[in-house]
Design a protein around this motif. Sequence first.
Motif, PDB file in Angstrom:
ATOM      1  N   ARG A  20       0.871  -1.185   0.000  1.00  0.00           N
ATOM      2  CA  ARG A  20       0.000   0.000   0.000  1.00  0.00           C
ATOM      3  C   ARG A  20       0.900   1.224   0.000  1.00  0.00           C
ATOM      4  N   VAL A  21       0.366   2.368  -0.351  1.00  0.00           N
ATOM      5  CA  VAL A  21       1.172   3.591  -0.306  1.00  0.00           C
ATOM      6  C   VAL A  21       1.484   3.908   1.156  1.00  0.00           C
ATOM      7  N   ILE A  22       2.669   4.470   1.388  1.00  0.00           N
ATOM      8  CA  ILE A  22       3.097   4.759   2.763  1.00  0.00           C
ATOM      9  C   ILE A  22       3.488   6.216   2.955  1.00  0.00           C
ATOM     10  N   GLY A  23       3.133   7.055   1.993  1.00  0.00           N
ATOM     11  CA  GLY A  23       3.458   8.479   2.089  1.00  0.00           C
ATOM     12  C   GLY A  23       2.692   9.254   1.039  1.00  0.00           C
ATOM     13  N   ASP A  24       2.948  10.531   0.994  1.00  0.00           N
ATOM     14  CA  ASP A  24       2.245  11.436   0.091  1.00  0.00           C
ATOM     15  C   ASP A  24       2.757  11.338  -1.343  1.00  0.00           C
ATOM     16  N   LEU A  25       1.894  11.713  -2.273  1.00  0.00           N
ATOM     17  CA  LEU A  25       2.260  11.862  -3.670  1.00  0.00           C
ATOM     18  C   LEU A  25       3.042  13.163  -3.788  1.00  0.00           C
ATOM     19  N   VAL A  26       4.253  13.104  -4.362  1.00  0.00           N
ATOM     20  CA  VAL A  26       5.104  14.288  -4.481  1.00  0.00           C
ATOM     21  C   VAL A  26       5.578  14.446  -5.913  1.00  0.00           C
ATOM     22  N   MET A  27       5.839  15.712  -6.320  1.00  0.00           N
ATOM     23  CA  MET A  27       6.386  15.948  -7.650  1.00  0.00           C
ATOM     24  C   MET A  27       7.812  15.412  -7.671  1.00  0.00           C
TER      25      MET A  27
END
Length: 185
Positions: free
Chosen positions: A175-182
């Motif tokens: 699963r994702v474990i952090g924010d979506l970043v550029m």
Amino acid sequence: MSNSYAQPILRTADLSEGLRIVGRLLRIADLRDLEVDFDARISSPHSLSQVLAVLPDADWWADGERDGASDTGDDPLAYLTIRLRRWAGAPETVEPFLKAVGDSPATVRWDFNAWPEAPEVGLGVGGTRGAFVTLCAHAHDLDLEEPAADYTMFVHVKQVEAERAPWLAAQVGLRVIGDLVMAPH
């Protein structure tokens, strides 16, 4: 040209686990035009010699305000800490590179043609500008600014297809474990 967006899906102290998950993601990707890019911030003479043995034609430049660089024929040892980069390297160089960097922060980015269709989240095939996997060694971020003792894996997607990142993570049991970043260029 636009940047991709990246979201972390794995943090592990085990390099082999990280590489195994990368392999699983690559098996579902369209690997036409596969390229592997290498990036490192190196401050140790030992790590520098090890990395240059693996990537002898890598470009480098002094990190910070100094002017040394490979394109001017400077000696990288005189400019440590340096930033070293090699674009479009051979996939079989990945593991030797990650071992050569020692504890220096580094990234390996697999760049390929497309992610598969994700009908469960309403997405067709994802195109090249958002089709990457990055494994960060000894850093928790893509810019190599947050030192760490482990490895962090990011999946890259187009910002308008942000829901593809959790879908990709689920395809490999994560699963994702952090924010979506550029992501940086």
